[in-house]
Each structure stands twice: as C-alpha cells, then as structure tokens.
Scaffold this active site. Structure first.
Site, PDB file in Angstrom:
ATOM      1  N   ASP A 126      91.623 -18.678  -5.538  1.00  0.00           N
ATOM      2  CA  ASP A 126      91.871 -18.258  -4.162  1.00  0.00           C
ATOM      3  C   ASP A 126      90.872 -18.941  -3.225  1.00  0.00           C
ATOM      4  OD1 ASP A 126      92.380 -16.922  -1.774  1.00  0.00           O
ATOM      5  OD2 ASP A 126      92.396 -14.931  -2.689  1.00  0.00           O
TER       6      ASP A 126
ATOM      7  N   SER B   7      94.869  -8.873   0.790  1.00  0.00           N
ATOM      8  CA  SER B   7      94.208  -9.747   1.743  1.00  0.00           C
ATOM      9  C   SER B   7      93.537  -8.902   2.840  1.00  0.00           C
ATOM     10  CB  SER B   7      95.194 -10.766   2.299  1.00  0.00           C
ATOM     11  OG  SER B   7      94.536 -11.784   3.011  1.00  0.00           O
TER      12      SER B   7
ATOM     13  N   HIS C  92      95.620 -17.208  -3.684  1.00  0.00           N
ATOM     14  CA  HIS C  92      95.673 -16.016  -2.853  1.00  0.00           C
ATOM     15  C   HIS C  92      96.887 -15.143  -3.187  1.00  0.00           C
ATOM     16  CE1 HIS C  92      94.097 -13.667   0.388  1.00  0.00           C
ATOM     17  NE2 HIS C  92      95.183 -13.780   1.136  1.00  0.00           N
TER      18      HIS C  92
END
Length: 329
Positions: free
Chosen positions: A271, A185, A308
């Site tokens: 995501d 991330s 994610h």
C-alpha cells in the site's frame, strides 16, 4: 517515489512515539461537549429503494457545530426486534452515494448507518453534506484549516463520526448496547478515532487506515491524501511546525491508544496510499492507554502482495465472521 515496505517482523515491532499535545484529552472533551449540547437527530424519513428485502431511511443528524450531516440508515425489512448496528465511514473523497450502493452489512442482518463525508463528495461518490467552516489552508480536504487544530477539517469530521454513533443509538430498531464501527482508508482512520473517543463500542473494524502516524505518512507517501499535505508544505515551507502540531491532535495512533473495544485490522503490504508502517503504528499501540487491566483484543490480517485494496472480498468475509461472533449472536 519508489516505496519499499519494511519486512513484516519490522512492522510488528514498529511503535513510533507519535507527538501528543499536553491538552489532547481536553481538546477532545471540549470539542465533543460542544457537539453534545444539541439533540443528535434532526430528520429521519423513509427512502424508497426498490429493494423489497431492505428498508432504508434518509437521516440527518447534528454533527460538529450543529451542522446537518446526512446518512443512510438501512436494515432488513420486516424484522421487528432491535438489531446490532454497524456504523460505516467512507473513504477520502467519497460521499454516501445512493442507499443501495453499500449493502454488505444490512444483508448480513445488521442495522447499518453510512455517514456522509462533509464537503468531500465528488471524487468517488455523490454526497450532499457541506462543510461550511472556512479557514486558512490548502485547496484539498486534507489541508482545509490545517494551520490550527481548532479549524482543521478532521476535527469536524471526527466529531461527525462520534455523533454518527450517537445517532444510530437513537434510531428505531437498534440495540444501542451492540454497536460496531467500520471503515476503509479514511473510514478506517475515522473508525480508530471513534474507538478512542467512545468507550462503550462492541467492536472496531479498520482496513488500510488513514490518519495514522501522519508525519510518517506525509514524508513517505506521494498519493492523496498524505501527498496533498506534502504538496501544501512544498509551497508553504514556513508552515511545517504548525501543520505537525495540528496533525498531532487528530492522529489516530493517539486516539487508538485510548480504545477499549476489540479491533480487527487489515493491511496490504504494498500500500502506497496509506503505507503499512502507519497502520501498524496504530495496531501496535491499540489500547495501550485504555486503562483496562488487560489491553483489548486485537488481530491483524496482512496481505503481502496487495496495495490499498487490501484483501477485498476475502477480507470482508473475515470481517463478517469475526464480527458475527461478537455482535450478531
């Protein structure tokens, strides 16, 4: 917002013309030169962990502006020879936590440096690094100082990340010629940024990266961090041009184009936090402006039904095997 990811064949061709300022390289040369003027290590002291198989140290190094940045340095106990090193960058809103929270890399036999995120701790993990530089912008880290690239939070955080590589190379027990960067991330975006600013890394591992193709991310993603920038623009409508200009200086697509190290990517096609188009933008242009006669090796692992979280433990196993073939032997 209902988000539908493009098909994989579209993603494999997605290569947007991300805006790049004319003074992009000079901006980063000047920024990093200012940081490099100071010795990198400030303090290194042993940290008790009650884990007899590992040794840990509480590290402070000089980041952007000489600001003290905290990190944990952990390595297998009793190993005397210099080890290859993994520098890990944490996700958005996460601090370095406690030294026993992230053990995959030291347990795998690496020297491991986990950098704290200045000013971000409190959402997902504790941290103790301040961000003392205030500037006009919104209330969230992704919007701090966003009206001017010189004031922007990510100028400071990317500089810290580059300095973390310099710090690990200065620590005892590290083979400075074998250093990889890794992150998920926000951490994945920082790893790509460092890859474009440090030209002698051994490897780069990035998963679900933030900071890539940022205009696209702001336009299609509702959750933080991209959604925080969109919410700022929803109130400060007149700031759009200034915001896009600032983001262009920290967009990891522009930085990844300059990367020279082999890279390992992972992306979940569902995501909505860091949409797959944004990560593929970095992957498809990775190393394109490296100056190498042949672009650096890169590979992508796609998880069609994951968001994610990506491939989680399955992906970590792939990372360990890939990195081990390049760094650990």
């Amino acid at each position: 917002m209902s988000y539908s990811a493009p098909h994989l064949d579209e993603l494999e061709r997605y290569s947007p013309a991300v805006a790049e300022p004319e003074d992009f390289d000079q901006f980063w040369r000047d920024t990093l030169a200012g940081a490099a003027a100071r010795p990198v290590l400030v303090d290194v002291r042993p940290e008790p962990t009650d884990l007899p198989l590992l040794d840990s140290w509480d590290v402070t190094f000089a980041g952007f502006g000489g600001d003290p940045v905290r990190a944990w340095y952990t390595r297998p106990a009793g190993v005397r020879e210099p080890l290859p090193a993994v520098v890990e960058f944490a996700g958005y809103g996460r601090g370095r936590g406690l030294p026993h929270e992230r053990l995959t890399w030291p347990v795998a036999g690496y020297a491991h440096l986990l950098m704290d995120n200045r000013g971000q701790a409190g959402q997902y993990g504790a941290g103790d690094t301040a961000d003392p530089h205030g500037a006009p912008g919104g209330p969230w880290p992704a919007t701090w100082g966003i009206l001017d690239p010189r004031d922007y939070h990510y100028r400071r955080l990317i500089t810290d990340a580059v300095r973390a590589v310099e710090a690990v190379r200065a620590l005892p027990g590290v083979d400075a010629a074998r250093v990889a960067v890794v992150g998920n991330s926000q951490g994945g975006g920082l790893a790509l940024a460092v890859a474009g600013l440090v030209d002698d890394l051994t490897a780069v591992l990035t998963t679900a990266p933030f900071l890539c193709d940022m205009q696209q991310g702001v336009r299609i993603s509702d959750p933080a961090p991209y959604g925080e920038i969109a919410r700022y623009l929803a109130v400060h409508r007149e700031a759009e041009d200034a915001v896009w200009r600032t983001l262009s200086y920290v967009d990891a697509v522009n930085l990844a184009r300059r990367a020279t190290a082999p890279a390992h990517f992972g992306i979940g096609l569902r995501d909505t936090v860091c949409p797959p188009t944004t990560g593929f933008a970095a992957y498809n242009q990775y190393g394109a402006a490296s100056g190498l006669p042949v672009p650096p090796e890169r590979e992508m692992h796609v998880y069609p039904f994951n968001g994610h979280e990506g491939g989680e433990a399955v992906h970590v196993r792939r990372q360990l095997r890939w990195l081990g073939s390049r760094l650990h032997r």
